[in-house]
Design an enzyme around this catalytic site. Sequence first.
Site, short mmCIF file in Angstrom:
data_model
loop_
_atom_site.label_atom_id
_atom_site.label_comp_id
_atom_site.label_asym_id
_atom_site.label_seq_id
_atom_site.Cartn_x
_atom_site.Cartn_y
_atom_site.Cartn_z
N PRO A 151 0.88 -1.12 0.12
CA PRO A 151 0.02 0.07 -0.13
C PRO A 151 0.89 1.11 0.00
O PRO A 151 1.95 1.21 0.80
CB PRO A 151 -0.65 -0.28 1.34
N GLU A 152 0.36 2.25 -0.83
CA GLU A 152 1.25 3.54 -0.88
C GLU A 152 0.48 4.51 -0.43
O GLU A 152 -0.57 4.06 0.22
CB GLU A 152 1.51 3.92 -2.39
N HIS B 131 -5.02 -15.35 8.51
CA HIS B 131 -4.01 -14.63 8.76
C HIS B 131 -4.22 -13.38 9.71
O HIS B 131 -3.54 -12.43 9.57
CB HIS B 131 -3.25 -14.18 7.34
N ARG C 202 2.00 -11.82 4.91
CA ARG C 202 3.59 -11.93 4.95
C ARG C 202 4.20 -11.48 6.31
O ARG C 202 5.35 -11.67 6.30
CB ARG C 202 4.10 -11.40 3.80
N ARG D 274 21.75 14.12 -4.69
CA ARG D 274 21.71 12.59 -4.89
C ARG D 274 22.10 12.33 -6.50
O ARG D 274 21.41 12.86 -7.32
CB ARG D 274 20.54 12.01 -4.69
#
Length: 270
Positions: free
Chosen positions: A2-3, A88, A107, A149
């Site tokens: 998810p973003e 889960h 996960r 960068r």
Amino acid sequence: MPELPEVETIRAQLALRLEGRTLARVEILDPRLTRPFDLFEVAEELEGDRVVAVERRGKYLVMRLESGLALVVHLRMTGGFGFVPASHERAVLELDDGSRLVYRDVRRFGTWFVLDADDAESYLEMKNGPEPLGPGFTAEWLAARLAQRRAALKAVLLDQRVVAGLGNIYADEALWRARLNPLRPANDLAPEEVRRLLRAIRAVLRKGIERQGSTLRDYAAPDGSTGVMQEEFRVYGREGEPCPRCRTPIAKGRVGGRGTWFCPRCQLVR
Ligand SMILES: [Zn+2]
């Protein structure tokens, strides 16, 4: 994973259901979730507290509690919330209205930390740059970060301290929209290109929020609904399909170990 748009969709739904509610019973079922802290201690700290606000910072969800504590959640790859029983299940929050909020995570990379307000603030500030849809995310700020960068532009954009909440999908979509090659050295951009990039990042994130996020594999919002942003993808996952702008087949490569989709014509390296 998810973003920002997916986490924001989850936040909005949780806020509706949780704000003002007391966490009547808290059960944490997986010690990995709260590591290095003990799951029973964390559950005990949360139990009986009242949720005053559900906020988001980058990809983090922050539940502000009446006691001044904050539950800081990162969903990582496959974490998610729902109001129906799920496989889960890693934690369950029973609310004072009788509803049961389940945290599921196939996960198991997701994390829950309980911090006091000041620690939560400094933790989130350390991990995240300014919110890309907020006033602190300016062209000057972004240009200064990129100028430091030499790495590939896309890899730098995925650094959460540069663009909080941006991930693999929305980075590819923003770069296509801005007509910038993902492999360009970050410090090579002209001021006009930085402005274009900033507008593109905001546009794809806004559209993602409008469409309630994108649904790929495990993501679903707490009410069980799924977003439709994937129908709007211009390049992500569309290798070999025609570029919507110039009809050149979309190419796939790798940048910083991540699958990367781009138009070899509109996003030509100069
Ligand atoms: Zn193109």
